[in-house]
Scaffold this motif. Sequence first.
Motif, PDB file in Angstrom:
ATOM      1  N   VAL A 169       0.863  -1.173   0.000  1.00 44.83           N
ATOM      2  CA  VAL A 169       0.000   0.000   0.000  1.00 44.83           C
ATOM      3  C   VAL A 169       0.901   1.225   0.000  1.00 44.83           C
ATOM      4  CG1 VAL A 169      -1.767   1.268   1.281  1.00 44.83           C
ATOM      5  CG2 VAL A 169      -1.799  -1.232   1.267  1.00 44.83           C
ATOM      6  N   LYS A 189      -8.951  -2.983  -2.862  1.00 47.11           N
ATOM      7  CA  LYS A 189      -8.294  -1.819  -3.470  1.00 47.11           C
ATOM      8  C   LYS A 189      -9.173  -1.147  -4.500  1.00 47.11           C
ATOM      9  CE  LYS A 189      -3.478  -3.040  -2.656  1.00 47.11           C
ATOM     10  NZ  LYS A 189      -2.182  -3.343  -3.292  1.00 47.11           N
ATOM     11  N   HIS A 220     -10.062   3.311  -3.053  1.00 45.04           N
ATOM     12  CA  HIS A 220      -8.975   3.781  -3.922  1.00 45.04           C
ATOM     13  C   HIS A 220      -7.808   4.360  -3.154  1.00 45.04           C
ATOM     14  CE1 HIS A 220     -11.174   2.885  -7.531  1.00 45.04           C
ATOM     15  NE2 HIS A 220     -12.246   3.442  -6.976  1.00 45.04           N
ATOM     16  N   LEU A 241      -6.242   2.979  -0.918  1.00 49.09           N
ATOM     17  CA  LEU A 241      -5.289   1.888  -0.747  1.00 49.09           C
ATOM     18  C   LEU A 241      -4.508   1.637  -2.017  1.00 49.09           C
ATOM     19  CD1 LEU A 241      -7.500  -0.622   1.267  1.00 49.09           C
ATOM     20  CD2 LEU A 241      -5.763   0.933   2.157  1.00 49.09           C
TER      21      LEU A 241
END
Length: 180
Positions: free
Chosen positions: A49, A174, A178, A180
């Motif tokens: 991330v 994800k 978004h 992440l």
Amino acid sequence: MGDVANAMYSFSQKAIAPKDPSYTKIHHRLTPFAAFFDGCIGALDGTHVEVTVSRQSRLDFINRKGTVTVNVLGIVDMDMRFTYVGAGRAGSSHDMAVLNDCMRTPNYPHPPLGRYYLVDSGYAVREGYLGPYRSTRYHLEEFSRREADTLEEKFNFHHFSHRSVVERAFGFLKSRWHIL
């Protein structure tokens, strides 16, 4: 920011947990593969991330692709529900180092005796963690054109198919979040 992080951590301790902590049942998707996957309780893998860090810490957080990230470990059940998330290691950390750190935390869901998580070849072989046969092919395209030559190839193909549940779960997460 600290209050929000503490609230999210508190929430995660209640919301991110195995649906059946005693793992009494075999998941219905695994029953056709009972000889191989009777003890499977889920899959684990890491993901990166992107983060913003200070200049002094930047080098530690650069992953192998050159991006500044945190390496996050996730464990999911066969229904793509997260049962554990461990984060905090710099992006340059190997997946096994992240797993070792997570295993030392009090809320880490160690697999019970006779049960295991599916892992990729980046994790060490140890009790409770089942990886694929090393040096054995199992690519989907190749496998779909012909039957597997060996039992190891067949095992690796199905291992990959079931282990990919964690990658799909991270992908879904994800795509929805978004940030992440």
